[in-house]
Design a protein around this motif. Structure first.
Motif, PDB file in Angstrom:
ATOM      1  N   UNK A   1       6.951   0.083  -0.006  1.00 36.61           N
ATOM      2  CA  UNK A   1       8.203  -0.484  -0.493  1.00 36.61           C
ATOM      3  C   UNK A   1       9.206   0.593  -0.899  1.00 36.61           C
ATOM      4  N   UNK A   2       8.754   1.825  -1.019  1.00 32.31           N
ATOM      5  CA  UNK A   2       9.661   2.910  -1.386  1.00 32.31           C
ATOM      6  C   UNK A   2       9.797   3.961  -0.308  1.00 32.31           C
ATOM      7  N   UNK A   3       9.440   3.602   0.934  1.00 31.30           N
ATOM      8  CA  UNK A   3       9.393   4.590   2.011  1.00 31.30           C
ATOM      9  C   UNK A   3      10.670   4.532   2.853  1.00 31.30           C
TER      10      UNK A   3
ATOM     11  N   UNK B   1       0.797  -1.225   0.000  1.00 28.22           N
ATOM     12  CA  UNK B   1       0.000   0.000   0.000  1.00 28.22           C
ATOM     13  C   UNK B   1       0.831   1.277   0.000  1.00 28.22           C
ATOM     14  N   UNK B   2       0.183   2.347  -0.418  1.00 25.44           N
ATOM     15  CA  UNK B   2       0.741   3.685  -0.206  1.00 25.44           C
ATOM     16  C   UNK B   2       0.480   4.112   1.230  1.00 25.44           C
ATOM     17  N   UNK B   3       1.383   4.894   1.766  1.00 25.43           N
ATOM     18  CA  UNK B   3       1.200   5.504   3.083  1.00 25.43           C
ATOM     19  C   UNK B   3       1.378   7.006   2.896  1.00 25.43           C
TER      20      UNK B   3
ATOM     21  N   UNK C   1       4.246   6.175  -8.579  1.00 22.37           N
ATOM     22  CA  UNK C   1       5.363   6.705  -7.783  1.00 22.37           C
ATOM     23  C   UNK C   1       6.693   6.488  -8.498  1.00 22.37           C
ATOM     24  N   UNK C   2       6.787   5.412  -9.271  1.00 16.77           N
ATOM     25  CA  UNK C   2       7.984   5.135 -10.062  1.00 16.77           C
ATOM     26  C   UNK C   2       7.611   5.182 -11.536  1.00 16.77           C
TER      27      UNK C   2
ATOM     28  N   UNK D   1      17.009   2.445  -2.185  1.00 22.10           N
ATOM     29  CA  UNK D   1      17.195   3.620  -1.335  1.00 22.10           C
ATOM     30  C   UNK D   1      16.401   3.491  -0.037  1.00 22.10           C
ATOM     31  N   UNK D   2      15.200   2.948  -0.163  1.00 22.14           N
ATOM     32  CA  UNK D   2      14.318   2.842   1.006  1.00 22.14           C
ATOM     33  C   UNK D   2      14.824   1.826   2.014  1.00 22.14           C
TER      34      UNK D   2
END
Length: 580
Positions: A282-284, A274-276, A317-318, A330-331
């Motif tokens: 996964x990208x946070x 999910x987005x947060x 997001x990507x 990076x995350x």
């Protein structure tokens, strides 16, 4: 059976009896958080060993960049192109983990390629969704949470680990400890419900059960706390949906179960789909690299959910796979599950200066550390004779029955109708009364319905065929045909008490199984109305993967038992509770 106050959620209370009291749960969790999460666990797997760290660094110094990226890649043979393609990639050091490969012989063969034919001989970690049992199936996690029995839950996870090990699995994607407050969300079945404290208890119990006191014990497996973080807060109860989580809720509601898992020594953590607040889990970088790894001190590795690296493209997001790999690395996502963007783009991203070598080295060190802690370098192979003595062991079935009994919630018992005396003439009706497969619930990939004991089977065995009059009335829970109601009437006419086993089939809960309405499906309400109209006491047993809305049916029964999906031993467990 406990009173409804013994269940995991007051929100569920609202859904069934309209008595919501969420504030008391949040307040209780707030008060107990320092007590529960400030205590040190007996587990030590999350404490780095100097000897292991030396081995990790020595091995890391010998690895090429391609071999490091390989350790960060996990594949499913069915998606990757078959076992032959996987073996070749393993031989070349291009894969660090395989998931969904089951069978001691099959796992030993792929492990042999990794250990004996690859340049560095690094063993594979073999993953599988072992959610509430392997072959012996326990109640769904939401049901286990309703037991409030941390020791019994721990033992069930230990049993699941032993059975999984016998088939070559050494890593499970469990426990799922998403705080979940919308029963429309199908994956609420896998969680401990709405309460952070109870989810934390489940996290600790299951991690300790899977991993034991020593992760190198060959009868243990690595646990994976998921989904980090906030997946259970999906808007509208719709799977994979966005979430909006202010920091006060992030820290006080959604984070405590993960903190408890880390303190219990959990080997791995899975990032969420999910987005947060607009950023995919996964990208946070803040949530993973800073909060989880730095602030909480997690030193295992983070694996993505299935293709969740790639799904950052769908989130908007990507912009493409290369960008998605950059964001995930990076995350702080150390291993990519299923999709291949690390393998395809990590070297290019490093050459362009978009990611750092220290991030790759840290990720690989974490993965190797877990493999060393699992003892895979010393004992990479599985004893192929284990399954014969472990699967469905009598002790395993006994624990499954006991946990199923403790998970059942008594919602109503007018005039102390329950328990019934042995020998009572019972009309056993309802579409879930003889469903050995459906009672197992969601996420039971390695079960066999032939092992499962239904309510009908157990009733006949205990109360006798001459005292049990069976008429399901509906072929399945969504059935709207009333053609079978005449048979139900005849069964009720011969009986003194009616036991109606209703609810939902297993396919109606779990991942991507979200519902708009929580009331009973099919013609189950009409079936209960028929039973209630005959003037005989009615016991309603609900088997479900979520809290159901009983607004329109609770008045039709004199006693109500909420049994969730109780697993392999559902029949004997419910029989023990219903009868003296």
């Amino acid at each position: 059976m406990g009173a409804w106050g013994d269940t995991p959620t007051s929100l569920f209370n609202f859904l069934i009896l309209r008595d919501m009291d969420i504030k008391k749960w949040i307040f209780l969790a707030f008060l107990l958080t320092p007590v529960l999460f400030g205590c040190k666990s007996k587990a030590v797997q999350n404490q780095p060993s100097g000897d292991i760290d030396q081995k990790v660094q020595a091995l890391l110094s010998e690895m090429t960049l391609e071999e490091k990226i390989g350790q960060m890649s996990q594949v499913d043979p069915g998606v990757f192109g078959g076992i032959g393609s996987v073996k070749e990639a393993v031989r070349n050091g291009q894969i660090g983990s395989v998931l969904n490969l089951v069978g001691a012989r099959e796992v030993n063969e792929i492990q042999r390629v990794a250990v004996e034919e690859s340049r560095l001989g690094i063993p594979l970690i073999i993953g599988r969704d072992v959610i509430h049992g392997f072959r012996t199936i326990f109640p769904i996690p939401l049901g286990m949470a309703a037991s409030w029995d941390e020791e019994l839950v721990r033992e069930s996870a230990s049993i699941a680990a032993k059975e999984a090990v016998s088939m070559g699995v050494n890593w499970t994607f469990s426990p799922m400890i998403d705080v979940s407050r919308d029963p429309r969300w199908g994956r609420i079945a896998e969680s401990g419900g709405e309460d952070p404290l109870l989810n934390a208890m489940m996290a600790r119990a299951m991690v300790n059960g899977y991993q034991g006191d020593d992760l190198s014990d060959p009868m243990t497996i690595a646990a994976c706390a998921k989904h980090y973080i906030g997946y259970g807060a999906a808007e509208g109860g719709r799977d994979y949906n966005t979430t909006l989580i202010p920091d006060i809720y992030l820290y006080n509601v959604y984070l405590p179960p993960f903190r408890a898992a880390v303190r219990a020594g959990v080997a791995t953590v899975m990032s969420s789909f999910n987005e947060i607040n607009g950023i995919p889990g996964t990208g946070n970088k803040r949530n993973i690299r800073e909060i989880l790894k730095q602030d909480i001190g997690f030193d295992g590795f983070v694996v993505s959910d299935w293709a969740s690296v790639e799904e950052m493209i769908s989130h908007g997001f990507a912009k493409d796979g290369k960008h998605a790999a950059e964001l995930a690395i990076k995350a702080g996502v150390d291993m990519e599950m299923a999709s291949r963007h690390y393998a395809n783009y990590a070297k290019e991203l490093l050459d362009e200066g978009k990611i750092k070598m220290e991030w790759i080295d840290d990720a690989v060190a974490r993965i190797l550390r877990v493999k060393f802690r699992l003892g895979l370098f010393d004992h990479p192979y599985v004893d192929e004779s284990l399954a014969d003595s472990l699967l469905l062991h009598p002790r395993h079935l006994e624990v499954a029955r006991k946990l199923a009994e403790e998970s059942v919630v008594l919602l109503k018992n007018d005039k102390q109708l329950l328990p019934l005396k042995k020998g009572t003439k019972v009309a056993l009706i309802g579409p879930m009364a003889d469903q050995p497969y459906e009672q197992l619930g969601t996420w039971d990939f390695d079960s066999n319905e032939k092992d499962s004991k239904s309510v009908l089977e157990a009733f006949v065995e205990y109360n006798g065929s001459s005292n049990t009059f069976f008429a399901e009335g509906l072929e399945y829970t969504r059935d709207k045909s009333t053609d079978g109601f005449d048979e139900v009437e005849r069964a009720i006419a011969k009986s003194d008490v009616v036991v109606a086993v209703v609810g939902e089939e297993s396919i109606l809960s779990g991942e991507a199984r979200c519902l708009a309405e929580l009331e009973m499906v099919g013609a189950q309400k009409e079936l209960l109305e028929l039973a209630a109209s005959k003037g005989k006491p009615v016991v309603m047993v609900v088997m479900s993967g979520r809290p159901a809305g009983l607004y329109k049916t609770q008045h039709l029964a004199d006693a109500i038992m909420y049994a969730w999906h109780p697993g392999t031993m559902a029949g004997p467990a419910l029989t023990n509770l219903i009868f003296w």
